[in-house]
Design a protein around this motif. Structure first.
Motif, PDB file in Angstrom:
ATOM      1  N   VAL A 193       5.386  -0.649  22.273  1.00  0.00           N
ATOM      2  CA  VAL A 193       5.920  -0.573  23.578  1.00  0.00           C
ATOM      3  C   VAL A 193       5.785  -2.150  24.196  1.00  0.00           C
ATOM      4  O   VAL A 193       4.382  -2.309  24.265  1.00  0.00           O
ATOM      5  N   GLY A 194       6.366  -2.835  24.449  1.00  0.00           N
ATOM      6  CA  GLY A 194       6.442  -4.171  24.891  1.00  0.00           C
ATOM      7  C   GLY A 194       6.385  -4.391  26.406  1.00  0.00           C
ATOM      8  O   GLY A 194       7.626  -3.600  26.735  1.00  0.00           O
ATOM      9  N   LEU A 195       5.664  -4.929  27.088  1.00  0.00           N
ATOM     10  CA  LEU A 195       5.747  -5.065  28.340  1.00  0.00           C
ATOM     11  C   LEU A 195       6.074  -6.932  28.630  1.00  0.00           C
ATOM     12  O   LEU A 195       5.312  -7.493  28.042  1.00  0.00           O
ATOM     13  N   PRO A 196       7.048  -7.121  29.364  1.00  0.00           N
ATOM     14  CA  PRO A 196       7.442  -8.203  29.475  1.00  0.00           C
ATOM     15  C   PRO A 196       6.607  -9.262  30.034  1.00  0.00           C
ATOM     16  O   PRO A 196       5.815  -8.893  30.907  1.00  0.00           O
ATOM     17  N   SER A 197       6.612 -10.329  29.631  1.00  0.00           N
ATOM     18  CA  SER A 197       5.725 -11.584  30.373  1.00  0.00           C
ATOM     19  C   SER A 197       6.505 -12.182  31.572  1.00  0.00           C
ATOM     20  O   SER A 197       7.825 -12.105  31.566  1.00  0.00           O
ATOM     21  N   VAL A 321       1.370  -5.481  24.660  1.00  0.00           N
ATOM     22  CA  VAL A 321       2.037  -4.381  23.666  1.00  0.00           C
ATOM     23  C   VAL A 321       1.070  -3.383  23.594  1.00  0.00           C
ATOM     24  O   VAL A 321      -0.197  -3.183  23.411  1.00  0.00           O
ATOM     25  N   ALA A 322       1.684  -1.941  23.905  1.00  0.00           N
ATOM     26  CA  ALA A 322       1.039  -0.779  23.846  1.00  0.00           C
ATOM     27  C   ALA A 322       1.166  -0.126  22.650  1.00  0.00           C
ATOM     28  O   ALA A 322       2.459   0.114  22.227  1.00  0.00           O
ATOM     29  N   ILE A 323       0.423   0.375  21.878  1.00  0.00           N
ATOM     30  CA  ILE A 323       0.606   0.967  20.559  1.00  0.00           C
ATOM     31  C   ILE A 323       0.625   2.659  20.812  1.00  0.00           C
ATOM     32  O   ILE A 323      -0.556   2.882  21.148  1.00  0.00           O
ATOM     33  N   SER A 343       9.326  -1.862  30.244  1.00  0.00           N
ATOM     34  CA  SER A 343       8.975  -1.873  28.875  1.00  0.00           C
ATOM     35  C   SER A 343      10.231  -1.709  28.118  1.00  0.00           C
ATOM     36  O   SER A 343      11.171  -1.363  28.429  1.00  0.00           O
ATOM     37  N   PHE A 344       9.962  -2.221  26.593  1.00  0.00           N
ATOM     38  CA  PHE A 344      10.722  -2.024  25.594  1.00  0.00           C
ATOM     39  C   PHE A 344       9.997  -1.576  24.550  1.00  0.00           C
ATOM     40  O   PHE A 344       8.897  -2.018  23.973  1.00  0.00           O
ATOM     41  N   VAL A 345      10.847  -0.725  23.685  1.00  0.00           N
ATOM     42  CA  VAL A 345      10.215  -0.256  22.486  1.00  0.00           C
ATOM     43  C   VAL A 345      10.649  -1.278  21.588  1.00  0.00           C
ATOM     44  O   VAL A 345      12.001  -1.667  21.179  1.00  0.00           O
ATOM     45  N   ILE A 346       9.519  -2.287  20.808  1.00  0.00           N
ATOM     46  CA  ILE A 346       9.930  -3.221  19.898  1.00  0.00           C
ATOM     47  C   ILE A 346       9.628  -3.221  18.577  1.00  0.00           C
ATOM     48  O   ILE A 346       9.682  -4.376  17.799  1.00  0.00           O
ATOM     49  N   GLY A 347       9.236  -2.032  18.230  1.00  0.00           N
ATOM     50  CA  GLY A 347       8.905  -1.985  16.848  1.00  0.00           C
ATOM     51  C   GLY A 347       8.084  -0.584  16.504  1.00  0.00           C
ATOM     52  O   GLY A 347       7.786   0.300  17.226  1.00  0.00           O
ATOM     53  N   LYS A 348       7.100  -0.810  15.405  1.00  0.00           N
ATOM     54  CA  LYS A 348       6.629   0.155  15.027  1.00  0.00           C
ATOM     55  C   LYS A 348       5.130  -0.099  14.220  1.00  0.00           C
ATOM     56  O   LYS A 348       5.403  -1.314  13.547  1.00  0.00           O
TER      57      LYS A 348
END
Length: 374
Positions: A193-197, A321-323, A343-348
């Motif tokens: 989970v990405g938090l914008p800069s 990024v939160a994992i 926040s954005f789901v940006i991967g795994k």
């Protein structure tokens, strides 16, 4: 041989200051420090036991909520973003940059800030500029619930150029040992989970300055040519403060579904995500899952920077990024929304290999299931 202090005892008229002639004005420093003391006083928290001006700061932490308290310490600087501040004649934001950066660095281990120390170095201290620098530090400390416990000011003509400043910070925080985030719980299948800069934050400025000021010849007050909506100056864009993620993440630090945090600083996603990944796993980051701020493709095009280097120099619009465990994703996204944090789901996280791989197309299981933005 006579006593060299005899001349002092004899008194006499006003003497010229040899130290001032050498470039160090103690009186100007003292005038600035009087204002700094007022700023520091506004950051005082319950644990502070000392006043400004002692040889060391005294702090008594409240350990009542920690079964096994652990101190977490970190230090950092602002880098060549200070050169942008000097060009713009605006030192009001870099102090907040420094504090927020340091707060994030201990936050990723689950720690909350207790106190902060700063260092300001200069060739020649201009009281107004120094107060502006420290005001930003004090503002950042107050916003993060952190005491500015003390610091150091050094005027060193001949070492720093006149007009240049160095700014560094040192932070100490507290975490219960059982709540430390160290990546040990990260597993294949976890979600990123990405938090914008807010733009560059405090990294990549040597390259950005070369492109913006040297190659293109722009000035700080010029309109930023990469901004397509509205009107913002080059200084507005390049001096946008480094964000603190303490407020939105604090409620989640003990959530069992939060497995790790990664602060995306120098090295970008490429070098920072692996710091919290266990062996025999790698991160898959899906480009297109978030909107990359316009400044990054502009710098890439104008600076002729290849993709791999961009991903290691800049944060590309993701500051943290939160994992997260997949089953906890809904709860964690809801908590972030309640804190007004985008926040954005940006991967795994996937099995095997190491490091970070990039999926350049927005497709696949996560996007279909979660819709991208939280």
């Amino acid at each position: 041989m006579g006593n060299p202090l005899d001349r002092l005892r004899k008194g006499g008229g006003k003497k010229r200051s040899a130290y001032k002639d050498a470039g160090v004005d103690i009186d100007a420093q003292d005038r600035a420090l009087d204002k700094v003391k007022e700023l520091v006083a506004k950051t005082r928290t319950a644990g502070v036991l000392s006043e400004v001006g002692g040889f060391g700061g005294l702090f008594r932490p409240d350990l009542s909520e920690c079964a096994d308290p652990v101190l977490v310490a970190s230090s950092d600087g602002v880098g060549t973003k200070l050169e942008v501040a000097r060009r713009a004649g605006d030192f009001s934001t870099v102090g907040r940059d420094l504090v927020n950066h340091c707060v994030n660095d201990i936050l990723v281990q689950g720690a909350l800030p207790l106190f902060f120390l700063d260092y300001v170095g200069a060739g020649k201290i201009e009281p107004d500029s120094m107060v502006e620098l420290v005001r930003g530090v004090a503002d950042g400390c107050r916003e993060n619930g952190c005491a500015l416990l003390g610091g150091e000011t050094a005027e060193m003509p001949g070492f720093y150029r006149e007009g240049d400043y160095e700014l560094a910070g040192f932070i100490v925080g507290l975490v219960d040992r059982a709540a430390i985030l160290d990546g040990s719980r990260v597993a294949a299948g976890d979600v990123l989970v990405g938090l914008p800069s807010a733009g560059l934050h405090t990294n990549g400025y040597s390259l950005a300055r070369r492109v913006v000021f040297e190659k293109l010849g722009l000035e700080p007050g010029d309109p930023a040519p990469w901004v397509s909506r509205g009107r913002r100056s080059v200084a507005d864009e390049l001096l946008a403060p480094h964000l603190s993620y303490l407020k939105p993440l604090k409620p989640l630090l003990r959530h069992p579904g939060l497995h790790a945090l990664a602060h995306v600083t120098g090295g970008g996603l490429t070098d920072n995500l692996p710091r919290v990944l266990p062996p025999d796993t790698h991160a898959v980051v899906r480009f297109g899952a978030w909107e990359v701020p316009e400044i990054f493709p502009f710098l890439q095009d104008e600076g002729e920077v290849d993709d791999d280097e961009m991903l290691r120099v800049f944060n590309m619009g993701i500051g943290m990024v939160a994992i997260v465990e997949r089953d906890a994703l809904g709860e964690i996204l809801a908590s972030l929304r309640a804190s007004e944090q985008r926040s954005f789901v940006i991967g795994k996280v996937d099995k095997g290999g190491s490091g970070v791989s990039y999926d350049l197309e927005r497709s696949g299981e996560l996007a279909d299931a979660d819709g991208g933005e939280g």
